[in-house]
Structure formats: C-alpha cells, structure tokens
Enzyme design. Structure first.
Site, PDB file in Angstrom:
ATOM      1  N   SER A 189      -9.884   1.411   2.863  1.00  0.00           N
ATOM      2  CA  SER A 189      -8.780   2.369   1.978  1.00  0.00           C
ATOM      3  C   SER A 189      -7.812   1.439   1.340  1.00  0.00           C
ATOM      4  O   SER A 189      -7.207   1.790   0.172  1.00  0.00           O
ATOM      5  CB  SER A 189      -8.130   3.553   2.957  1.00  0.00           C
ATOM      6  N   LYS A 197       0.816  -1.285   0.123  1.00  0.00           N
ATOM      7  CA  LYS A 197       0.231   0.091   0.086  1.00  0.00           C
ATOM      8  C   LYS A 197       0.836   1.222   0.230  1.00  0.00           C
ATOM      9  O   LYS A 197       1.851   1.419   0.615  1.00  0.00           O
ATOM     10  CB  LYS A 197      -0.951  -0.174   1.273  1.00  0.00           C
ATOM     11  N   SER A 226     -10.125  -1.000   6.860  1.00  0.00           N
ATOM     12  CA  SER A 226      -9.724  -0.743   5.790  1.00  0.00           C
ATOM     13  C   SER A 226      -8.697  -1.934   5.144  1.00  0.00           C
ATOM     14  O   SER A 226      -8.274  -1.871   4.112  1.00  0.00           O
ATOM     15  CB  SER A 226      -8.559   0.766   5.534  1.00  0.00           C
TER      16      SER A 226
END
Lengths: 485, 489
Positions: free
Chosen positions: A151, A76, A175
């Site tokens: 997310s 990420k 997330s």
C-alpha cells in the site's frame, strides 16, 4: 547542484553539513521535482510553504548534530500530522486534520527533518498496487503503465522519482517491501513494536508496523534509527535501549549462516525470480556467508491466515469511522442507522468494504472458532517455524515478491491474484519479525526485482549489515528515466 | 432474635413458584483518570469537557491501561473473597452506537481479572452466602441525550472510557429483599475498600437483573429475562416483582417464556421487551490487539491483600467480641465505614452497649430526619460519648438526656456545658428525694390508702408526682426504691 535530488540521503546530509547546499536550496529542488511529477499522483497533500519556512529556519541556525539535519521528507498519508490533512487514502477522512503528530513522524522532526507533503497510499493501507486510493492510483516511475506496489505506493513512487530523499511507509502484510521491490528501492519492515503505532491510522493492529523506505541500506539504517524507539503511549511498543544502526553498519558478513527456505519456491514462479534468488545466494556465499537449507513448513498457510487476522482486526478498527465525530458524514438518511450506513457506504471504497465484510464474517458467532481462532493457532505455528529456524541460522533469504511490477488494472478485478502478491511478505508480519527488501536486479522487461532478508526479532542490525554487504557487491543501480517531466 | 422463615414465593393455581435472580452489577471504579486514558473521571463537569483523543476514538489513538484501576479491581476481588487471576485479557465487544466512539467497548470476556468469590448476607432467616461468578474490568460508554432537541440526539462523552467493574453474581438470590441486602453489602464492601463510591444517583452503581421463576422443588432453572440497566435498589425490587409475576402468569396460562432483554419503565412500573434472543447483538468478541494480556505478579496481589482495610464481616465479629454487641447491632454499626468509625470513637470514651443503643436510636433518627449522614452529623463523636457517659453515671436521666440531645443538635455544644448551664443534673441525693416523696405522700393520703388497699397501679401516679415536682430531674431508679420503701411503711 541540479543533481542533488539524485543522491542518497546520506550524501545529501553530507552536503548540508558541509554547506555545499542549503536546506532551502534542497527543499526548493524537491518542490520543483514534485511540481514536475504530478502525473505520478504520488502526493495527496503538499506542505511546501511550511517546508520552505522550516528550511529557512534551519539555514539561519543550523544544527548539524542531528540524524536528519535540514532534510525535507514526504511521508505516507497514514501518519497523522499535526494541522496537516491526513486521509489514509480514503474519502471517509478526506477532510480530517489531526490536532496531533504521530510518534514516528515526531521522532523524524525531532531529528532535524521537516514535512514536505503527504504521500498517496491504498485506502487504509489495504491493497498491493495503490489502486484502491480515493485519490486515484499512483504510477510507478519505472513505466507509465505500471503500479508502484502498495500500500505504500505513493512512498515508493516518490522515492524512486526523487521527490523525497527518503520516506516512511507502513507494512501490515508487505506494504513497504513489495513497493520497494517494484521500484528498485530499499524497504525495511522492523520488528513489531520497534516503531510506535501511536498516531498511525490503524489497519490491523497486531500486524501494522512503520518502517523506512530509502535508496540505500545506509539511508535505511539512518531513518530506522531516527524513527524507532519506545513509546509509552503504545502498549505494544518494546521497551529497549535505542540502537545506533548507522554507526554500527558493517559489511563483513563472513561466517554468518543464511537460511534458504524450500517452501518459498512456489509453483508458477517466474524463472527470473528463481534466477535472482540464485544470484543472491551466490553473492552472500562469495562474501563468506554459509548457506543452509531450511524448512518453514507452515508457509503455505500464511496467506489464508493473514487474510483472516488482518480483516478481522480491520473490521473493528474501522468501526470508529461513523461520521459522528470527524471525517466524512453523509447528508442522507433519516436516523442514526441510516446516517451510519450512508456515511460508510459513501466513505469507504470497495476493497475496504470487502475486508470489513470478511472480518465481520470471521468474527461472527458460529464462525469465530473455525476462522479467527484457527487462524490465531496457525499464526503461532508460523511463528514457531521461524523460531526453530533461527536456532540454526542468522537470517533468511527469499525473493520479496513473486513478480515484478504488474500493469495498472491488471489485477483489480481479481482480488485473490492481488492477495497472492503478498505471499512472501505476510509470514514475516504474522511472526512479528524484521525483514529488509533489497533491489537485486531486473527482469526481462527491465523492471526491478527485490530479495528479502528476514531476521530474528530485534535483529535489524544484522539484516542491515547483510544488506549493506549485498548492496556493495550486487552491481545493481536503479536507473530511471524521468519520462514524466 | 427469633428467626423468621424465608417466605418469598408466588402462588399460582398450578403450584408455588420460587424466583431466581442473578445480578450483573456495574460499579464505577474510584480513580482519578479513565481506564485507558488520562482524562478526569470527576462527576458533574460540563458535557464533553473530560474527553481525550483516546476517549473519542480519533484515528491512530491507542489505549494504555491505568494501573490504579487494575489495583482497584484486585482490591475489590480480594474483598469479595475471590480468586484473582494472574492472567487476564482485554477483548473488544463490537457494536455501533453514537455514544460508543470506538465502535467497540474494551471489556474482558473469556479471561476476567477476578474469578469466583462470595458475599455473605444477613437475612432475618439467617445468614446466606451469595456466590460471585466473576468480576471484570471494562470501559463505560458515553451518554446519549435524546430530549434536548426535537430532531437530534446529543452525545456527552465525559463518561466514555471510565473504568467499570462488572460484578456477576451466581443465580443465588431468591427475593427482592435479598437483592436489596446483596447490593447494600456489595456497596458497603466497596466503600470500605475505597474502590467504588456506590453513588447510585450519579450512576456509579447500576445493575442488569436476570430473573426467572420455577416451581418450588424444581432442579432446573426456568427461562430467564434480563432487565437492563436499573439504577436504584427500589426499581430493581419493583422490576423483579413485576417480572416474576409476569412470568408466573405466562406459565400458569400454559405459555412459554421467551429469553429476552427487557427494560423497566419506572413511570408505568412494568418491564417491556427490548429485544428478543433472535435479535441479540453478535458482539464479535476478540482479544484487543492494541493491548497485551494483563499479567499480575503474585507479589502485587499479596501486597494489596496485606494493605486491605478491615472488612465489614470481620469488623462485625470484632464488634461482637470486643464491645459485647449482639449480631443485629453489630450489623447496623458496620454497615458503613463512617458509622463504624464513629461508633468506635464513642465506644472508646463511654459505655459500649449504651453507646450502641443511643446511636441506633436517637442519633440515627435525627440524622434520618434531617437528611444527614454520620460524616456531617451536628454532634461530634466526642460530645456524643460524653452524653452517653452522663447517662451511664446517673448524672442525667434518659428523659433529660433526650432534651440535652436536642440542644446539642441545635447548638453543637458539649453536653456538660448544657447540663450545667440549664441545671439539668439529676437529683440523686436519697435524703433530698426522701424529703420530697414524704411531702407528696402526705398531700395524697387518700391515694396512699387506696394503694395500700391493693390498687398498685397508683405507683405510677406517685412517680409522676415526683417527676413533676423535681422538674423531671429525680433519679428514676432511686425514686422507685424510696417510693417502694415509704409506701410499705
């Protein structure tokens, strides 16, 4: 070995170890997949040259004693990576190249893995659909009109589309678990403090926690083992002996007590989620676990509490993005204040601004007691609900999300309905507990659905074991047609 | 010493006003590294050379508390006779400024590390106790430099993140003199403890000064103004004087005082408004989620307490008891640790009382003249003690001693050597002296007659003649005795 990228991380590691495939071949296979999957928009940055270089280095001098020997991994874009652009999905960091490596990614590289690229995410990890990223929304490989969750949407999309053998995300209110649920993959939010936050772009410090996203529970245990550990650079890091989750993974869950909280049966929940939950209960019961009805009475306050605490911390954490020392700086403005205003107006997106405003408001004098202080008190009650329950049960089973993946654009104009998607995941963050989202089935439309196992603090091994047993007996297989390539 | 009366009041037409002052002193903690990072705290480095990723607030950076700074704060708290809090919390104070990289200062708001304490002042009108409200730890900000470029501001982050102790007094101070005594006392205590070097030129000690006035006898406080960031005692005193008079004038004119933050303009010698209460920042304090609450074990506090050095108040008492000094002398000699160490070394080797007199007289005057302090005095304590002993034993007179002292300053030599090589020994042989005096008396028969006729003032003339003839070496006491005896005969 054209199918190598279909396989689980543990299978891939076996193939590398037994020299069925070289690290270079493996890396090339992923690069090919990534180049064919641009439509998904899962990557913000790729580091192919660096990855190929590292793969060759590994092949020349293979060290198979490591947990992640010779494996390329995309992560990420919230993890700072040395000399590789780190954006947090935001315009305000679109040119930011850290001179340092986050502790969690460094742990992965120290275990033999190397970087393949940086994955798209909601801006500053604020979002549940990966639609708030400055670099555009990410598409769920399940269907071209679906969000991958957020997310960590770039992470879930890349993992499900075989663009990385495993990945890591961060989970502040769901997330990791919600995108895992939306893509039919495994996601674990560890106990707060198990993985260091050092070098991760902060959203809400008391809630943020990095964790693995994988295709299988076994992979999840390998990744967790590699990435976790005490870090003296993070004052909230837990100082304890490192565990060997993968070695200790067991599928015998006979006699374990599984709590079923009545408050998670929310109004308007789709019938199929309820059915999925029932299916989950049955599987665990058949495996010898004991189901116990429990109550977590403050659950309904978790979402409003979360949407006070998280924005409050975020409003302060994001104050450092002022255009003075790094990142984007607006060229407009005639003095310092105008430079700040223009930089932040142009640098942040709407959702980030919304949360900064909420956070600033709830901390303001005259409102602090009514909002922030009250929320902190409720947070203690939520934590106590869990503490009380864990005197009676070993783990808690709930749905991961109140729906399957929704359509792109479906909720962008209705922030509250977007926030409601976190309803089952946020209590866990508020309480600092570990929780695992497991793929458990499909809804009518054929979209994946997940179930969540919540454990006691630092009881990752137990929920991994339950998940491992569940996975073997669930009969679910994530079959994704590669429509994008 | 006779006690004076406190008399700092401002007389207006409508009455007599007293000035109420409270100080927030920012003292830089003596430590090698910053409060939450490993960067050096050394003063005077090139701009931005002592800045870590944490001090400049890069993404993902986290603060880790520096244990030494915590200990320094506890030591200081103990030195202020204050309550040490086993539980304290770091909060974020949020505001935007270019030299505040995080966009917030980490400070302690609701739960400071040190609670109430007290400081004793010795004023001419007696001793006065000033209450301490609290002491908390916080980060310093960086420095904005506005005058290096016509259109840009430069920022130096070397200071960013350095540990400060904010020491908040109760509103117990009543005059610029008390403020002077208070700051000096705080500085003395912290220097004894080694917790702050108190160097005001380098900004290690600065204060926000809260000033209000009220009519003498009023129970309630007046509206206060805060004068921000004053960095010398002189400026503090000037600012208070100006501000108190400004407030009295407003009240005399029947106007109200606005609660506001003011700045002291050192060039114009006046305070002016910086921001009013309405414009006051809303700092949105909340506990820093990156840091756990600070929990101190009682044992740590007890151990620190045991290891504290002797503090000035105790040392003063001991000097009075042990060396027979009066309160004033003891006060001066404990005002700096180095001075008290020097004195003790001298007093061990010579007459205690005489040593005090000579130190506070000639030695201090010389140091002051030369802009030196006791640690780099050209006269070592051992040599100084020898000088004092030579005076005490009568080997040299006080007058000669002053000459020897001068030579010691220039040469650094020991006094014995100087006295011998220059033949400065005092003439203390009564026979020799008697012979010399008889000679003088016989040369001045007329004056002897006048003296005997009652002009006793002439005694001084005879002493002068003896000193002249002996080159100043005649023992004055002996000279007096012999003169008196011979003049009687």
């Amino acid at each position: 070995m054209s199918n190598i990228t279909n396989q689980s991380l543990s299978e891939i590691l076996e193939s590398i170890k037994s020299k069925k495939i070289s690290s270079l071949e493996l890396t090339q296979a992923y690069i090919k997949n990534i180049e064919n999957a641009k439509k998904l928009n899962a990557f913000v940055t790729t580091t192919f040259d660096q990855a190929l270089e590292n793969a060759k280095k590994f092949d020349n001098k293979p060290n198979n004693e490591q947990l992640l020997s010779g494996v390329p991994l995309a992560v990420k874009d919230l993890f700072c990576t040395e000399n590789v652009k780190t954006t947090a999905g935001s315009n305000i960091l679109n040119n930011f190249v850290p001179s340092y490596e986050s502790t969690v990614t460094k742990n992965l590289w120290n275990n033999g893995a190397f970087l393949l690229g940086k994955l798209n995410c909601d801006e500053f990890a604020m979002g549940s659909s990966n639609e708030t990223s400055f670099f555009g929304n990410v598409i769920n490989p399940i269907g071209d009109h679906l969000v991958p969750g957020g997310s960590s949407g770039g992470s879930s999309s890349a993992l499900a589309a075989d663009l990385t053998p495993a990945t890591i995300g961060t989970d502040t209110g769901g997330s990791i678990r919600q995108p895992a649920s939306f893509t039919g993959t495994v996601g674990l939010k560890p106990t707060y403090g198990l993985c260091s936050r050092w070098g991760i772009v902060a959203f809400a410090s008391s809630l943020d926690q990095a964790g693995p996203m994988t295709k299988t529970v076994n992979d999840c245990s390998i990744m967790l083992e590699a990435m976790s550990g005490f870090d003296e650079k993070d004052s909230t890091s837990i100082n304890k002996k490192k565990e060997t989750y993968s070695k200790n993974l067991k599928d015998n869950i006979k006699g374990l007590k599984i709590g079923i909280p009545k408050e998670y049966r929310v109004d308007n929940m789709p019938k199929e989620i309820d059915e999925l939950w029932e299916k989950g209960k049955k599987i665990l019961k058949d495996l010898g676990a004991q189901l116990i009805d429990i109550s977590l009475p403050h659950t309904k306050y978790a979402l409003p509490t979360y949407y006070i605490v998280a924005p409050a911390e975020a409003s302060s954490n994001l104050a450092r993005y002022d255009g003075v020392r790094y990142g984007y700086r607006s060229q407009k403005g005639k003095d310092l204040i105008e430079m700040y205003e223009n930089t932040r107006s142009e640098g942040f997106g709407d959702e980030v601004k919304r949360r900064i405003l909420i956070g600033t408001y709830v901390l303001s004098s005259g409102y602090y007691d009514a909002y922030y202080l009250k929320a902190q008190k409720v947070r203690q009650l939520i934590k106590k609900d869990f503490d009380d329950s864990f005197t009676k049960v070993d783990a808690i089973l709930t749905p991961s999300t109140p729906s399957s993946a929704f359509k792109i654009g479906e909720k962008t104009n209705d922030p509250v309905s977007m926030y409601l998607n976190d309803i089952f995941t946020v209590p866990v963050n508020l309480a600092g507990l570990p929780a695992l989202s497991l793929p458990a089935g499909l809804d009518k439309q054929g979209y994946p659905l997940g179930l969540q196992l919540i454990g006691k603090a630092l009881d990752e091994q137990k929920i991994l074991n339950i998940g491992y047993a569940f996975e073997k007996n669930c009969g679910y297989k994530n079959e994704i047609k590669k429509w994008w390539s | 010493m006779s006690k004076e009366k406190f008399d700092y009041f401002i007389n207006g037409e409508k009455g007599k006003y007293e000035v109420v002052i409270g100080l927030e002193v920012h003292a830089q903690v003596l430590s090698n590294s910053k409060l939450f990072s490993g960067s050096s705290t050394k003063f005077g480095a090139d701009p931005n050379k002592q800045v870590s990723l944490i001090d400049s607030a890069f993404p993902g950076m986290l603060p880790v508390i520096n244990e030494e700074c915590v200990k320094q704060a506890v030591r200081t708290g103990l030195g202020l006779n204050a309550k040490i809090n086993n539980y304290s919390v770091f909060d974020r104070k949020n505001y935007f400024y270019a030299d505040l990289p995080q966009g917030y200062q980490i400070s302690q708001y609701k739960n400071p590390i040190v609670g109430e304490g007290k400081v004793l002042l010795d004023m001419p009108y007696g001793s006065k106790e000033i209450g301490i409200e609290r002491l908390h730890l916080e980060q310093d900000a960086g420095k904005s430099i506005h005058d290096m470029d016509p259109s840009s501001t430069y920022v130096d982050l070397n200071r960013s993140g350095i540990a400060l102790m904010e020491i908040v007094s109760k509103p117990h101070l009543r005059s610029p003199d008390e403020v002077n005594a208070y700051i000096k006392k705080l500085r003395t205590i912290m220097r004894y403890l080694g917790t702050c070097d108190g160097n005001m030129q380098e900004g290690s000690l600065r204060a926000d000064v809260n000033v209000s006035v009220r009519k003498v006898g009023d129970k309630n406080f007046g509206t206060r103004c805060e004068i921000k960031n004053v960095n010398s005692i002189k400026f503090m005193q000037m600012a208070i004087e100006y501000e108190a008079n400004r407030q009295v004038e407003l009240l005399e004119d029947g106007k109200e005082i606005d609660q506001e933050t003011r700045l002291f303009d050192t060039k114009k010698n006046e305070t002016r408004s910086m921001r009013s209460k309405e414009d006051a920042h809303d700092y949105r304090y909340f506990p820093d989620p990156d840091l756990l609450p600070l929990k101190l074990e009682q044992k740590l506090i007890d151990d620190l307490k045991k290891s504290l050095p002797e503090l000035p108040d105790n040392k003063k008492e001991r000097f009075i008891q042990e060396y027979g000094l009066n309160s004033y002398e003891a006060n001066v000699l404990v005002s700096e640790k180095e001075i008290s160490d020097y004195y003790e070394e001298v007093a061990k080797l010579s007459d205690k009382k005489l040593a005090a007199t000579w130190m506070m007289g000639d030695l201090f005057a010389m140091l002051n003249d030369k802009g030196l302090n006791i640690s780099n005095s050209p006269i070592s304590a051992k040599n100084f003690a020898e000088l004092v002993q030579s005076i005490k034993s009568g080997e040299i007179s006080g007058r000669i001693a002053k000459e020897v002292f001068e030579i010691m300053v220039e040469s650094g030599d020991n006094p014995k050597k100087i006295i011998e090589s220059k033949g400065m020994k005092q003439q203390s042989d009564p026979k020799e002296l008697e012979k010399m005096i008889n000679e003088i008396l016989s040369k001045n028969k007329d004056k002897v007659d006048q003296y005997k006729a009652g002009k006793e003032k002439l005694f001084g003339f005879f002493v002068g003649q003896v000193m002249k003839l002996s080159g100043g070496k005649a023992n004055p006491q002996l000279t007096n005795e012999i003169l008196k005896k011979l003049l009687k005969g």
